[in-house]
Design a protein around this motif. Structure first.
Motif, PDB file in Angstrom:
ATOM      1  N   PRO A   1       0.834  -1.197   0.000  1.00 54.41           N
ATOM      2  CA  PRO A   1       0.000   0.000   0.000  1.00 54.41           C
ATOM      3  C   PRO A   1       0.870   1.249   0.000  1.00 54.41           C
ATOM      4  O   PRO A   1       2.031   1.209   0.440  1.00 54.41           O
ATOM      5  CB  PRO A   1      -0.780  -0.123   1.322  1.00 54.41           C
ATOM      6  N   ASN A   2       0.335   2.354  -0.513  1.00 50.48           N
ATOM      7  CA  ASN A   2       1.087   3.605  -0.403  1.00 50.48           C
ATOM      8  C   ASN A   2       0.959   4.130   1.025  1.00 50.48           C
ATOM      9  O   ASN A   2       0.162   3.620   1.828  1.00 50.48           O
ATOM     10  CB  ASN A   2       0.639   4.637  -1.442  1.00 50.48           C
ATOM     11  N   VAL A   3       1.726   5.150   1.349  1.00 52.49           N
ATOM     12  CA  VAL A   3       1.797   5.576   2.751  1.00 52.49           C
ATOM     13  C   VAL A   3       0.471   6.160   3.238  1.00 52.49           C
ATOM     14  O   VAL A   3       0.127   6.040   4.418  1.00 52.49           O
ATOM     15  CB  VAL A   3       2.956   6.572   2.954  1.00 52.49           C
ATOM     16  N   ASP A   4      -0.324   6.767   2.348  1.00 54.45           N
ATOM     17  CA  ASP A   4      -1.639   7.263   2.764  1.00 54.45           C
ATOM     18  C   ASP A   4      -2.537   6.102   3.175  1.00 54.45           C
ATOM     19  O   ASP A   4      -3.271   6.190   4.174  1.00 54.45           O
ATOM     20  CB  ASP A   4      -2.298   8.053   1.629  1.00 54.45           C
ATOM     21  N   GLU A   5      -2.488   5.027   2.412  1.00 53.68           N
ATOM     22  CA  GLU A   5      -3.292   3.846   2.747  1.00 53.68           C
ATOM     23  C   GLU A   5      -2.808   3.210   4.051  1.00 53.68           C
ATOM     24  O   GLU A   5      -3.614   2.770   4.878  1.00 53.68           O
ATOM     25  CB  GLU A   5      -3.214   2.838   1.596  1.00 53.68           C
ATOM     26  N   VAL A   6      -1.504   3.177   4.235  1.00 55.93           N
ATOM     27  CA  VAL A   6      -0.944   2.612   5.471  1.00 55.93           C
ATOM     28  C   VAL A   6      -1.387   3.432   6.681  1.00 55.93           C
ATOM     29  O   VAL A   6      -1.805   2.889   7.704  1.00 55.93           O
ATOM     30  CB  VAL A   6       0.600   2.570   5.404  1.00 55.93           C
ATOM     31  N   PHE A   7      -1.298   4.743   6.545  1.00 55.36           N
ATOM     32  CA  PHE A   7      -1.663   5.613   7.671  1.00 55.36           C
ATOM     33  C   PHE A   7      -3.143   5.485   7.998  1.00 55.36           C
ATOM     34  O   PHE A   7      -3.536   5.469   9.171  1.00 55.36           O
ATOM     35  CB  PHE A   7      -1.298   7.059   7.345  1.00 55.36           C
ATOM     36  N   SER A   8      -3.983   5.376   6.970  1.00 60.54           N
ATOM     37  CA  SER A   8      -5.423   5.190   7.189  1.00 60.54           C
ATOM     38  C   SER A   8      -5.686   3.860   7.891  1.00 60.54           C
ATOM     39  O   SER A   8      -6.503   3.791   8.825  1.00 60.54           O
ATOM     40  CB  SER A   8      -6.178   5.241   5.860  1.00 60.54           C
ATOM     41  N   GLN A   9      -5.004   2.813   7.467  1.00 61.24           N
ATOM     42  CA  GLN A   9      -5.162   1.504   8.092  1.00 61.24           C
ATOM     43  C   GLN A   9      -4.720   1.555   9.555  1.00 61.24           C
ATOM     44  O   GLN A   9      -5.369   0.971  10.434  1.00 61.24           O
ATOM     45  CB  GLN A   9      -4.336   0.466   7.327  1.00 61.24           C
ATOM     46  N   PHE A  10      -3.638   2.260   9.813  1.00 60.62           N
ATOM     47  CA  PHE A  10      -3.155   2.368  11.187  1.00 60.62           C
ATOM     48  C   PHE A  10      -4.153   3.122  12.062  1.00 60.62           C
ATOM     49  O   PHE A  10      -4.409   2.740  13.214  1.00 60.62           O
ATOM     50  CB  PHE A  10      -1.796   3.074  11.211  1.00 60.62           C
ATOM     51  N   ARG A  11      -4.749   4.190  11.532  1.00 59.18           N
ATOM     52  CA  ARG A  11      -5.709   4.954  12.321  1.00 59.18           C
ATOM     53  C   ARG A  11      -6.952   4.127  12.646  1.00 59.18           C
ATOM     54  O   ARG A  11      -7.495   4.228  13.747  1.00 59.18           O
ATOM     55  CB  ARG A  11      -6.089   6.237  11.587  1.00 59.18           C
ATOM     56  N   VAL A  12      -7.400   3.315  11.698  1.00 59.33           N
ATOM     57  CA  VAL A  12      -8.538   2.426  11.968  1.00 59.33           C
ATOM     58  C   VAL A  12      -8.170   1.450  13.090  1.00 59.33           C
ATOM     59  O   VAL A  12      -8.969   1.200  14.006  1.00 59.33           O
ATOM     60  CB  VAL A  12      -8.937   1.658  10.690  1.00 59.33           C
ATOM     61  N   LEU A  13      -6.962   0.907  13.030  1.00 60.07           N
ATOM     62  CA  LEU A  13      -6.481   0.010  14.081  1.00 60.07           C
ATOM     63  C   LEU A  13      -6.469   0.725  15.425  1.00 60.07           C
ATOM     64  O   LEU A  13      -6.949   0.200  16.439  1.00 60.07           O
ATOM     65  CB  LEU A  13      -5.086  -0.484  13.726  1.00 60.07           C
ATOM     66  N   ARG A  14      -5.946   1.926  15.437  1.00 56.02           N
ATOM     67  CA  ARG A  14      -5.821   2.711  16.680  1.00 56.02           C
ATOM     68  C   ARG A  14      -7.194   3.031  17.267  1.00 56.02           C
ATOM     69  O   ARG A  14      -7.385   2.997  18.500  1.00 56.02           O
ATOM     70  CB  ARG A  14      -5.033   3.994  16.373  1.00 56.02           C
TER      71      ARG A  14
END
Length: 243
Positions: free
Chosen positions: A184-197
């Motif tokens: 994934p690109n970094v925007d997708e990674v950051f979005s995935q991390f925020r959902v996890l958080r």
């Protein structure tokens, strides 16, 4: 961080604070891990949005400031106070959250906005396990997916050393895909991390993460004493914004 521009030379001088190894002191809670990973992905997203590829996002190129430290430390012996008379005293990251930094921009590149697939001849950074460099050293590559391989540094820092950090395993497995086109690109990674958080309760964020070298009853009891104290004092379990 201050930036000073030279009037005579076409360069900018970055003046950074004295930084130290990101792994010392040990992480104590899941919330401290969340804060660190949040800053790393946020910083990488900032670089990529400004079309800068770091190209060497390895563990040794991630440092932190000394916000948590009571004593000044000796740069050559960061575990010791500046005068070498005692171990450098520190607070926990939850009490005094540090700021995390990427360093070593020696092989970084900046691209023009219209160039959506910038290709560079491969150049080895500190992590020699990057799959695309093993396959073919001569094919030009897009450096942005290689930056997302940052997940390897997260794995080495947390998953390989701590129990209690397993919540990162799914995210890490996505960003260390052997095929860079599948990362994934970094925007997708950051979005995935925020959902996890967002799925974490305060109790989860206060839960202990245990380094391989800290498995003792004394350390366990000390963690719980701190945990109760922080709840009573109203110290938040994480300092990362969900935005």
């Amino acid at each position: 961080m201050d930036v000073t521009h030279s009037a005579r030379w076409l360069l900018a001088i970055l003046v950074m604070p004295l930084l130290r190894d990101v792994t010392d002191p040990f992480f104590d809670t899941a919330g401290e891990v969340v804060d660190c990973v949040h800053q790393l992905f946020e910083g990488l997203r900032f670089m990529h949005r400004h079309r800068v590829a770091h190209r060497d996002c390895m563990q040794l190129n991630i440092l932190m400031d000394g916000s948590a430290h009571i004593d000044a430390w000796r740069p050559s012996e960061q575990f010791m106070s500046e005068d070498l008379r005692r171990p450098a005293r520190h607070r926990t990251r939850m009490q005094s959250p540090p700021r995390y930094y990427y360093i070593d921009f020696g092989i970084s590149c900046k691209y023009e906005a219209p160039n959506t697939n910038p290709l560079e001849d491969p150049i080895f950074g500190g992590d020699e396990e990057v799959p695309e460099f093993k396959e073919d050293n001569f094919n030009p590559r897009n450096s942005f997916p290689t930056d997302v391989w940052l997940g390897r540094a997260i794995q080495e820092t947390f998953l390989d050393r701590y129990s209690g950090a397993e919540f990162l395993s799914g995210l890490v497995s996505d960003v260390v895909h052997s095929d860079p086109a599948q990362r994934p690109n970094v925007d997708e990674v950051f979005s995935q991390f925020r959902v996890l958080r967002q799925g974490f309760s305060n109790w989860k964020l206060r839960s202990r993460v245990t380094h391989d070298e800290e498995r003792s009853v004394f350390r366990f009891l000390a963690h719980w004493a701190r945990r109760i104290q922080y709840i009573v004092r109203g110290i938040p379990p994480t300092h990362a914004s969900l935005s």
